[in-house]
Design a protein around this motif. Sequence first.
Motif, mmCIF file in Angstrom:
data_model
loop_
_atom_site.group_PDB
_atom_site.id
_atom_site.type_symbol
_atom_site.label_atom_id
_atom_site.label_comp_id
_atom_site.label_asym_id
_atom_site.label_seq_id
_atom_site.Cartn_x
_atom_site.Cartn_y
_atom_site.Cartn_z
ATOM 1 N N ILE A 285 2.871 10.740 8.834
ATOM 2 C CA ILE A 285 3.313 9.351 8.916
ATOM 3 C C ILE A 285 4.840 9.325 8.886
ATOM 4 C CG2 ILE A 285 3.328 7.095 7.738
ATOM 5 C CD1 ILE A 285 0.530 7.716 6.715
ATOM 6 N N GLU A 286 5.435 8.603 9.821
ATOM 7 C CA GLU A 286 6.900 8.514 9.845
ATOM 8 C C GLU A 286 7.360 7.410 8.892
ATOM 9 O OE1 GLU A 286 8.544 8.602 13.815
ATOM 10 O OE2 GLU A 286 8.074 10.759 13.795
ATOM 11 N N VAL A 287 8.319 7.756 8.043
ATOM 12 C CA VAL A 287 8.859 6.779 7.096
ATOM 13 C C VAL A 287 10.384 6.817 7.154
ATOM 14 C CG1 VAL A 287 6.928 6.855 5.444
ATOM 15 C CG2 VAL A 287 8.811 8.481 5.193
ATOM 16 N N ASN A 288 11.012 5.700 6.715
ATOM 17 C CA ASN A 288 12.470 5.687 6.615
ATOM 18 C C ASN A 288 12.908 6.257 5.259
ATOM 19 O OD1 ASN A 288 12.071 3.668 4.723
ATOM 20 N ND2 ASN A 288 12.553 1.994 6.126
ATOM 21 N N ASP A 289 14.180 6.169 4.948
ATOM 22 C CA ASP A 289 14.681 6.743 3.698
ATOM 23 C C ASP A 289 14.037 6.102 2.471
ATOM 24 O OD1 ASP A 289 16.245 8.369 5.148
ATOM 25 O OD2 ASP A 289 18.114 7.218 4.863
ATOM 26 N N ASN A 290 13.491 4.898 2.647
ATOM 27 C CA ASN A 290 12.839 4.207 1.539
ATOM 28 C C ASN A 290 11.338 4.469 1.480
ATOM 29 O OD1 ASN A 290 15.288 3.019 0.815
ATOM 30 N ND2 ASN A 290 14.980 1.364 2.306
ATOM 31 N N MET A 291 10.886 5.455 2.221
ATOM 32 C CA MET A 291 9.471 5.824 2.273
ATOM 33 C C MET A 291 8.602 4.727 2.897
ATOM 34 S SD MET A 291 10.217 8.625 0.778
ATOM 35 C CE MET A 291 8.668 9.464 1.017
ATOM 36 N N GLN A 292 9.239 3.833 3.662
ATOM 37 C CA GLN A 292 8.521 2.724 4.286
ATOM 38 C C GLN A 292 8.125 3.128 5.708
ATOM 39 O OE1 GLN A 292 10.929 -0.817 4.651
ATOM 40 N NE2 GLN A 292 9.162 -2.153 4.311
ATOM 41 N N SER A 293 6.879 2.819 6.072
ATOM 42 C CA SER A 293 6.386 3.200 7.402
ATOM 43 C C SER A 293 6.691 2.101 8.412
ATOM 44 C CB SER A 293 4.879 3.438 7.341
ATOM 45 O OG SER A 293 4.212 2.191 7.266
ATOM 46 N N SER A 294 6.180 2.266 9.621
ATOM 47 C CA SER A 294 6.394 1.248 10.658
ATOM 48 C C SER A 294 5.655 -0.046 10.337
ATOM 49 C CB SER A 294 5.928 1.787 12.018
ATOM 50 O OG SER A 294 4.567 2.172 11.928
ATOM 51 N N MET B 129 9.276 -0.181 -2.698
ATOM 52 C CA MET B 129 8.276 -1.235 -2.498
ATOM 53 C C MET B 129 8.556 -2.409 -3.435
ATOM 54 S SD MET B 129 4.124 -1.321 -2.835
ATOM 55 C CE MET B 129 3.693 0.003 -1.739
ATOM 56 N N HIS B 130 8.966 -2.098 -4.645
ATOM 57 C CA HIS B 130 9.309 -3.155 -5.602
ATOM 58 C C HIS B 130 10.439 -4.019 -5.028
ATOM 59 C CE1 HIS B 130 10.050 -5.254 -9.275
ATOM 60 N NE2 HIS B 130 11.222 -4.666 -9.511
ATOM 61 N N GLU B 131 11.491 -3.384 -4.555
ATOM 62 C CA GLU B 131 12.612 -4.134 -3.962
ATOM 63 C C GLU B 131 12.132 -4.964 -2.775
ATOM 64 O OE1 GLU B 131 15.525 -1.125 -3.102
ATOM 65 O OE2 GLU B 131 15.939 -0.838 -5.247
ATOM 66 N N VAL C 26 4.457 -3.279 4.878
ATOM 67 C CA VAL C 26 3.832 -3.270 3.546
ATOM 68 C C VAL C 26 3.234 -1.899 3.206
ATOM 69 C CG1 VAL C 26 3.303 -5.729 3.507
ATOM 70 C CG2 VAL C 26 1.613 -4.113 4.437
ATOM 71 N N LEU C 27 3.398 -0.974 4.126
ATOM 72 C CA LEU C 27 2.780 0.327 3.916
ATOM 73 C C LEU C 27 3.852 1.398 3.727
ATOM 74 C CD1 LEU C 27 -0.432 1.338 5.668
ATOM 75 C CD2 LEU C 27 1.327 3.049 5.390
ATOM 76 N N PHE C 28 3.833 2.014 2.547
ATOM 77 C CA PHE C 28 4.753 3.097 2.227
ATOM 78 C C PHE C 28 3.940 4.382 2.155
ATOM 79 C CE2 PHE C 28 8.627 0.706 0.870
ATOM 80 C CZ PHE C 28 8.125 -0.573 1.073
ATOM 81 N N PHE D 111 0.842 -1.202 0.000
ATOM 82 C CA PHE D 111 0.000 0.000 0.000
ATOM 83 C C PHE D 111 0.871 1.243 0.000
ATOM 84 C CE2 PHE D 111 -2.340 -3.377 2.017
ATOM 85 C CZ PHE D 111 -3.607 -3.270 1.461
ATOM 86 N N PHE D 112 0.474 2.210 -0.810
ATOM 87 C CA PHE D 112 1.148 3.505 -0.759
ATOM 88 C C PHE D 112 0.130 4.533 -0.283
ATOM 89 C CE2 PHE D 112 2.006 7.660 -2.613
ATOM 90 C CZ PHE D 112 3.273 7.891 -2.097
#
Lengths: 274, 493
Positions: free
Chosen positions: B444-453, B484-486, B456-458, B260-261
Amino acid sequence: MNQIVEKEFFSENVVKLVVEAPLIAKARKPGNFVILRVSENGERIPLTIAAADETKGTITIIAQKVGVSTEKLAQLEVGDALIDLVGPLGKETDIHNVGTVLACGGGVGVAPLLPIVEGFKKAGNRVISVLAARSKDLIILEDEIRKWSDEVIIMTDDGSHGKKGLVTQGAEEVILREKVNECIVIGPAIMMKFTSLLTKKYNIPTQASLNSMMVDGTGMCGACRVTVGGKTKFTCVDGPEFDAHQIDFDEMMMRLGGYKTEEKIDFEQFMNRS
Amino acid sequence: MTIQSEYLKERRDQEWRAELRNKLKGKERTNLPRVHMPEESPEERVKHQNLEVNTGLSKEQALVEASRCMDCANPTCIEGCPVQINIPEFIKNIEREEFALAAKTLKQTNALPAVCGRVCPQEKQCESKCFYLTKLKKEPVAIGYLERFAADWEQNSGIMDIPECAPKNGKKVATVGSGPSSLSFAGDMIKLGYEVTVFEALHEIGGVLKYGIPEFRLPNKKVDIELDVLKKMGVKFETNFIVGRTASFDQLKEEGYEGFFVGSGAGLPRFMNIPGENNNGILSSNEYLTRVNLMGANNDKNDTLVLKGKNVAVIGGGNTAMDSVRTAKRLGAERAIIVYRRSRVEMPARVEEVKHADEEGIEFMNLANPLEYFADEAGRVNKMRVQMMELGEPDSSGRRRPVPIEGSETDIDVDLVIVAVGVSPNPLIPACLPDLTVSRWGTIEVNDNMQSSIPVLFAGGDIVRGGATVILAMGDGRNAAKSMHEYLMTINK
């Protein structure tokens, strides 16, 4: 999608529509509302969900004709479809076992009250409902409310049904008679204001469900803002229910009239055209 | 050398590009003045909400401007582009009159070139890194105007190139929201072979591009053509669907969605919490612009209404404030005033928007801050009290902090006030996901890869940044797609 499968006029200006909406029917909780548009050029209209049938995949909405958009909504027939329907929106009602619940509904406010009454009853509460309207034909959903209430008191302004008098008189009668642990009130702003003043006097926690003006209904526009406990809240995402004793009802009524002039002109033009 | 720079070098070494570089001497290029964007006259444009102000470069103008570009060996402009457009390649394609290929180059990395060519702050992005500006101290190549030229040329040609997509990989992903970050994400994921569904709460796709930015700056039909390309690439669009409410994330997972984005944008409008602010006739810029742009309230055939004012004050100095005040002028305001607490140079709006507003007769009341609103008997605002300010020491944003001048309060007559002082993140999504880590501002807090806590949710765009630009949101969407692809490829090994 969004097809109307059933339509019934409760009175000249109050219409019930049962609409095909399987996802909303499954997801909705008491207190939730939907936003709909009748046609391509239509407004976004917020309406509380009065009932839902998960197996049939339908929701029931009840609307009162108050302007162009609700007039157009009421003109739809079975088989027609709403161009847009989204929900469920708003926070669900905080329903738990508190003891005795006094549920007060005025006019079409009885529609959103119905699932809440059902919820409180199912949670094991004693539920006393007070339904009020100007006259007999404006009392709606009486049988449905009865199904989930231990007692129903009907109040009409003209005494054409139940007792003659205001909702507050019916409510006070109950409060004086027995211990009421919680009150919920839904109806015209003025009715909610006075019911709230009454329950405040008796120190009964009270929730009111507000019908503020909205555009998007998802927290984006701020048209539905209301002052609660001195702070600005958004009815669509923070509500629609709030602690009635904290609501600035006078401001709310003033805001409901914000488009009065424009709406009146618009409605006259519409009626002249059609 | 990185993969990206190797790729760029390879493209630059193509024969046609080398030939084109030798066609003109450096001086012949650098002596050319930067092109001016043709515009509708201010007198005419203030009469129409839907008349685009910038009319776009002619072919001749575009050819000359494209020939200014030096096709640098080290194209620093690309570093300034959040979606990494191969800028020299598209510009050189314009120079050799291969406009379709120019558009195709844009669409390799940018799902919305006609949008970005109009609303990107190029002066802060690609153009700020242009060789002309950094080395020659001359006006940069008008990359934004050229982007718009190529995108419009393709749209006007009636033949839209549909970017190629990898064979379907059998995986489903979803976006929450349909604004620029989600569309950018969707464009990249569909190319990678995913099934992509864009879920939108409103009845229209496009998010802020539709409800926020007025037609005189970004015509809706331009957006619709770009959306149509995404549709043809296979992206599915679901309007009237609130992820987390209409169906829960878990329900969607059961339906096979693996990633999910969230690009749900900055929902809640901010107010100043000053006395009288809830009077009628005081509304957020979100409400004002939504009524006009999304609901068409300026047109009698639509049922939605919008309050009109003779004396309209817009509070704020950003692009949204400019959009609001210029809309008010177009809807018939006699006075349309920007009220901003800092001076004109500190206004966050694009220089072009301020210039356009100025030409249209917008008044600027700078160094002024509203204190209180007053209303008539019906509750409609009729007056505002403002306090004049002066600039003090710089604050955390590096801009000089406005300080009230004692005793400088003045009252001005207003009958409509639009509050455009920013937005807070939309609370709907975080409220549905208790495991989601959000900041104390609700982003929403995300890491450098735009991934959240939630793995599966970016997320990206304003729900992460709190309030940014279309292009930064689109950059987030691209980064999230890549990550997300990676991620999905790793966990499924």
